[in-house]
Design a protein around this motif. Structure first.
Motif, PDB file in Angstrom:
ATOM      1  N   VAL A   1      41.300  55.176  35.442  1.00  0.00           N
ATOM      2  CA  VAL A   1      40.452  53.988  35.487  1.00  0.00           C
ATOM      3  C   VAL A   1      40.447  53.428  36.903  1.00  0.00           C
ATOM      4  O   VAL A   1      41.480  53.419  37.588  1.00  0.00           O
ATOM      5  N   GLY A   2      39.300  52.930  37.344  1.00  0.00           N
ATOM      6  CA  GLY A   2      39.212  52.265  38.636  1.00  0.00           C
ATOM      7  C   GLY A   2      39.506  53.211  39.793  1.00  0.00           C
ATOM      8  O   GLY A   2      39.067  54.368  39.800  1.00  0.00           O
ATOM      9  N   ASP A   3      40.254  52.719  40.782  1.00  0.00           N
ATOM     10  CA  ASP A   3      40.509  53.502  41.986  1.00  0.00           C
ATOM     11  C   ASP A   3      41.256  54.795  41.713  1.00  0.00           C
ATOM     12  O   ASP A   3      41.186  55.725  42.518  1.00  0.00           O
ATOM     13  N   ALA A   4      42.000  54.881  40.635  1.00  0.00           N
ATOM     14  CA  ALA A   4      42.675  56.138  40.307  1.00  0.00           C
ATOM     15  C   ALA A   4      41.660  57.246  40.059  1.00  0.00           C
ATOM     16  O   ALA A   4      41.934  58.423  40.317  1.00  0.00           O
ATOM     17  N   ALA A   5      40.480  56.884  39.569  1.00  0.00           N
ATOM     18  CA  ALA A   5      39.439  57.870  39.280  1.00  0.00           C
ATOM     19  C   ALA A   5      38.387  57.931  40.372  1.00  0.00           C
ATOM     20  O   ALA A   5      37.941  59.020  40.760  1.00  0.00           O
ATOM     21  N   HIS A   6      37.954  56.778  40.876  1.00  0.00           N
ATOM     22  CA  HIS A   6      36.787  56.734  41.767  1.00  0.00           C
ATOM     23  C   HIS A   6      36.954  55.655  42.847  1.00  0.00           C
ATOM     24  O   HIS A   6      36.238  54.659  42.840  1.00  0.00           O
ATOM     25  N   PRO A   7      37.889  55.852  43.770  1.00  0.00           N
ATOM     26  CA  PRO A   7      38.067  54.854  44.828  1.00  0.00           C
ATOM     27  C   PRO A   7      36.780  54.688  45.631  1.00  0.00           C
ATOM     28  O   PRO A   7      36.052  55.656  45.877  1.00  0.00           O
ATOM     29  N   LEU A   8      36.527  53.438  46.022  1.00  0.00           N
ATOM     30  CA  LEU A   8      35.259  53.099  46.667  1.00  0.00           C
ATOM     31  C   LEU A   8      35.490  52.522  48.058  1.00  0.00           C
ATOM     32  O   LEU A   8      36.417  51.744  48.274  1.00  0.00           O
ATOM     33  N   ARG A   9      34.626  52.893  48.970  1.00  0.00           N
ATOM     34  CA  ARG A   9      34.549  52.147  50.216  1.00  0.00           C
ATOM     35  C   ARG A   9      33.868  50.812  49.921  1.00  0.00           C
ATOM     36  O   ARG A   9      33.080  50.703  48.981  1.00  0.00           O
ATOM     37  N   PRO A  10      34.137  49.784  50.731  1.00  0.00           N
ATOM     38  CA  PRO A  10      33.719  48.422  50.343  1.00  0.00           C
ATOM     39  C   PRO A  10      32.283  48.074  50.682  1.00  0.00           C
ATOM     40  O   PRO A  10      31.932  46.894  50.700  1.00  0.00           O
ATOM     41  N   TYR A  11      31.409  49.050  50.894  1.00  0.00           N
ATOM     42  CA  TYR A  11      30.083  48.762  51.420  1.00  0.00           C
ATOM     43  C   TYR A  11      29.035  48.475  50.354  1.00  0.00           C
ATOM     44  O   TYR A  11      27.868  48.287  50.673  1.00  0.00           O
ATOM     45  N   LEU A  12      29.450  48.473  49.086  1.00  0.00           N
ATOM     46  CA  LEU A  12      28.561  48.043  48.006  1.00  0.00           C
ATOM     47  C   LEU A  12      29.216  46.929  47.196  1.00  0.00           C
ATOM     48  O   LEU A  12      28.638  46.447  46.228  1.00  0.00           O
ATOM     49  N   ALA A  13      30.427  46.525  47.593  1.00  0.00           N
ATOM     50  CA  ALA A  13      31.154  45.419  46.955  1.00  0.00           C
ATOM     51  C   ALA A  13      31.287  45.626  45.454  1.00  0.00           C
ATOM     52  O   ALA A  13      31.024  44.733  44.660  1.00  0.00           O
ATOM     53  N   GLN A  14      31.736  46.839  45.047  1.00  0.00           N
ATOM     54  CA  GLN A  14      31.783  47.171  43.625  1.00  0.00           C
ATOM     55  C   GLN A  14      33.135  47.707  43.167  1.00  0.00           C
ATOM     56  O   GLN A  14      33.245  48.192  42.042  1.00  0.00           O
ATOM     57  N   GLY A  15      34.164  47.666  43.999  1.00  0.00           N
ATOM     58  CA  GLY A  15      35.443  48.228  43.606  1.00  0.00           C
ATOM     59  C   GLY A  15      36.012  47.592  42.350  1.00  0.00           C
ATOM     60  O   GLY A  15      36.324  48.275  41.366  1.00  0.00           O
ATOM     61  N   ALA A  16      36.172  46.278  42.358  1.00  0.00           N
ATOM     62  CA  ALA A  16      36.692  45.574  41.183  1.00  0.00           C
ATOM     63  C   ALA A  16      35.723  45.679  40.013  1.00  0.00           C
ATOM     64  O   ALA A  16      36.134  45.849  38.858  1.00  0.00           O
ATOM     65  N   ALA A  17      34.437  45.614  40.303  1.00  0.00           N
ATOM     66  CA  ALA A  17      33.436  45.644  39.236  1.00  0.00           C
ATOM     67  C   ALA A  17      33.471  46.956  38.464  1.00  0.00           C
ATOM     68  O   ALA A  17      33.378  46.974  37.233  1.00  0.00           O
ATOM     69  N   MET A  18      33.628  48.082  39.162  1.00  0.00           N
ATOM     70  CA  MET A  18      33.643  49.363  38.465  1.00  0.00           C
ATOM     71  C   MET A  18      34.899  49.512  37.610  1.00  0.00           C
ATOM     72  O   MET A  18      34.855  50.098  36.522  1.00  0.00           O
ATOM     73  N   ALA A  19      36.028  48.983  38.075  1.00  0.00           N
ATOM     74  CA  ALA A  19      37.233  49.015  37.242  1.00  0.00           C
ATOM     75  C   ALA A  19      37.045  48.170  35.988  1.00  0.00           C
ATOM     76  O   ALA A  19      37.457  48.561  34.885  1.00  0.00           O
ATOM     77  N   ILE A  20      36.434  47.018  36.132  1.00  0.00           N
ATOM     78  CA  ILE A  20      36.169  46.143  34.993  1.00  0.00           C
ATOM     79  C   ILE A  20      35.191  46.814  34.025  1.00  0.00           C
ATOM     80  O   ILE A  20      35.361  46.758  32.798  1.00  0.00           O
ATOM     81  N   GLU A  21      34.157  47.458  34.562  1.00  0.00           N
ATOM     82  CA  GLU A  21      33.215  48.187  33.703  1.00  0.00           C
ATOM     83  C   GLU A  21      33.922  49.309  32.938  1.00  0.00           C
ATOM     84  O   GLU A  21      33.652  49.539  31.754  1.00  0.00           O
ATOM     85  N   ASP A  22      34.813  50.040  33.632  1.00  0.00           N
ATOM     86  CA  ASP A  22      35.568  51.098  32.956  1.00  0.00           C
ATOM     87  C   ASP A  22      36.315  50.536  31.753  1.00  0.00           C
ATOM     88  O   ASP A  22      36.269  51.093  30.644  1.00  0.00           O
ATOM     89  N   ALA A  23      37.042  49.445  31.975  1.00  0.00           N
ATOM     90  CA  ALA A  23      37.841  48.845  30.905  1.00  0.00           C
ATOM     91  C   ALA A  23      36.952  48.387  29.751  1.00  0.00           C
ATOM     92  O   ALA A  23      37.272  48.608  28.572  1.00  0.00           O
ATOM     93  N   TRP A  24      35.848  47.737  30.077  1.00  0.00           N
ATOM     94  CA  TRP A  24      34.925  47.246  29.046  1.00  0.00           C
ATOM     95  C   TRP A  24      34.407  48.406  28.195  1.00  0.00           C
ATOM     96  O   TRP A  24      34.310  48.299  26.966  1.00  0.00           O
ATOM     97  N   THR A  25      34.094  49.525  28.839  1.00  0.00           N
ATOM     98  CA  THR A  25      33.560  50.672  28.119  1.00  0.00           C
ATOM     99  C   THR A  25      34.577  51.216  27.122  1.00  0.00           C
ATOM    100  O   THR A  25      34.235  51.545  25.978  1.00  0.00           O
ATOM    101  N   ILE A  26      35.829  51.314  27.546  1.00  0.00           N
ATOM    102  CA  ILE A  26      36.865  51.766  26.611  1.00  0.00           C
ATOM    103  C   ILE A  26      36.940  50.826  25.411  1.00  0.00           C
ATOM    104  O   ILE A  26      36.994  51.269  24.257  1.00  0.00           O
ATOM    105  N   GLY A  27      36.926  49.530  25.679  1.00  0.00           N
ATOM    106  CA  GLY A  27      36.971  48.574  24.582  1.00  0.00           C
ATOM    107  C   GLY A  27      35.800  48.699  23.630  1.00  0.00           C
ATOM    108  O   GLY A  27      35.955  48.584  22.408  1.00  0.00           O
TER     109      GLY A  27
END
Length: 418
Positions: free
Chosen positions: A303-329
């Motif tokens: 989940v998150g950076d363990a799977a898909h670490p992001l460079r900060p140029y789209l400001a989505q690092g935290a958002a993608m981790a949150i989306e991952d968690a939401w999807t599992i739920g």
């Protein structure tokens, strides 16, 4: 069948996973190697795709109490100071995407997720504890901790960041990729800035081989400032040659930053020189995901950076981790119904990997565009001037996250992306 899940890592992604599980009645044990919960770093941005998840989790009021909600994204030339383009946020973001665009301190986001996890009461929080290895069987996962003890569970979620131990065992050793970029991060009280720099907006200054972004956090009381330049640690940028790249923060000197920025305009110079202290981070990542198996295999998921670490140029690092968690739920059956964990995590991977890969690719591309020189820089500025908001907005991103297939729960969201 207790459906217990082990969550490795207690950052934003780990807390989001623990909350998503608890909301479905699934207990978890969250392992955090630090001696206390918290988040290093400074600010982050949450687009409507992330604030939509927080709203679904009942956290809009908590977000409102600690975040700022900028009225616009303003893009400016770092050297000449002129405006290049603007994207309206504020009420316009809500009108376009159904949810607000927020900026806040990382620690504040982590704290509101932690409070929500504790309120649910189904997560055992273990500090000063780190996963060493795991063994999977048809019936579950057994993890061995650094102290030699073991834990058994029905599934394992690796939320342990860029240097993930779960990833290393699941996918094999894969060295991280140095971007050749360094991020200087600092904060300054908004009241101490010149009036022209106190606006409630995200401002991005673009220049050759560099850019600077600043935006309000802590309900507008502070301004978060991030400057990204080309370079390596120990080569005129703090630290020493051969400094450990896994060190999260490094002492940095303002003189190093100013030299790398070059002859910037007065407004940007005023912002940079107002920051009382800087931290220096080397930016590392991995190639974009290419298969669902990079997200999950059997009873183990990343989940998150363990799977898909992001460079900060789209400001989505935290958002993608949150989306991952939401999807599992969203894929879980509410307790006490048992879940087929390999099937759940396979659907999670199928739902997420292409979107996460696209965000990784766009983030890398944005870095090249932000730091462009010569004709590419001229083309960027011309396109931004003529295309304006249509170039800066990302409806494919902000109207997410996409609903997973075989979703058992009706969606309450204002905007639906399928």
């Amino acid at each position: 069948m207790n459906q217990q899940v082990i969550v490795a890592g207690g950052g934003i992604g780990g807390m989001a996973c623990a909350l998503a599980l608890a909301r479905q009645g699934v207990p978890s044990v969250l392992l955090e190697q630090a001696v206390a919960f918290g988040e290093v770093g400074a600010g982050l941005q949450l687009g409507p795709n992330a604030t939509r998840v927080l709203a679904d989790w009942g956290l809009s009021d908590a977000l409102q109490a600690c975040a700022a909600f900028p009225e616009a994204l303003r893009v400016r030339d770092a050297h000449r100071g002129k405006d290049l383009g603007q994207l309206r946020l504020g009420s316009m973001a809500i009108a376009r995407h159904g949810q607000p665009y927020a900026t806040l301190h990382r620690a504040d986001l982590h704290a509101l997720l932690l409070a929500a996890v504790q309120e649910q009461g189904l997560t055992e929080l273990r500090l000063n504890t780190r996963l060493g290895s795991f063994t999977e069987s048809p019936d579950g996962v057994v993890t061995t901790l650094d102290d030699g003890s073991t834990l058994s569970a029905d599934a394992l979620l690796g939320c342990d960041g860029l240097w993930s131990r779960v990833r290393a065992q699941l996918l094999g050793p894969q060295p991280v990729r140095a971007s050749g970029h360094l991020a200087y991060r600092g904060m300054v009280r908004t009241a101490g800035l010149p009036a022209a720099l106190q606006g409630n907006m995200v401002t991005a200054w673009l220049g050759p081989r560099m850019h600077v972004v600043h935006y309000p956090v802590r309900a507008g009381a502070w301004m978060n400032v991030v400057a990204v330049v080309h370079g390596m640690l120990g080569q005129g940028h703090g630290g020493e040659p051969g400094a450990d790249p896994q060190g999260w923060t490094h002492e940095a000197r303002a003189a190093d930053l100013l030299r790398s920025l070059g002859p910037v305009c007065k407004a940007l110079l005023d912002m940079v020189t107002a920051v009382p202290a800087w931290s220096l981070w080397a930016l590392n990542d991995r190639p974009a995901m290419s298969t669902a198996q990079e997200h999950a295999q059997g009873r183990v998921a990343l989940v998150g950076d363990a799977a898909h670490p992001l460079r900060p140029y789209l400001a989505q690092g935290a958002a993608m981790a949150i989306e991952d968690a939401w999807t599992i739920g969203r894929l879980l059956k509410p307790a006490p119904a048992p879940n087929d964990w390999p099937a759940v995590l396979a659907r999670f991977a199928d739902t997420r990997w292409q979107r996460n890969a696209r965000v990784q690719q766009h983030s890398q591309r944005n870095g090249r565009i932000f730091h462009a020189t010569g004709l590419v820089r001229f083309g960027r500025d011309t396109a931004m001037r003529w295309l304006g908001e249509s170039l800066l907005d990302n409806p494919w991103l902000y109207d997410g996250p996409p609903e997973p297939e075989q979703d058992p729960i009706p969606s309450p969201r204002t905007k639906r992306k399928t």
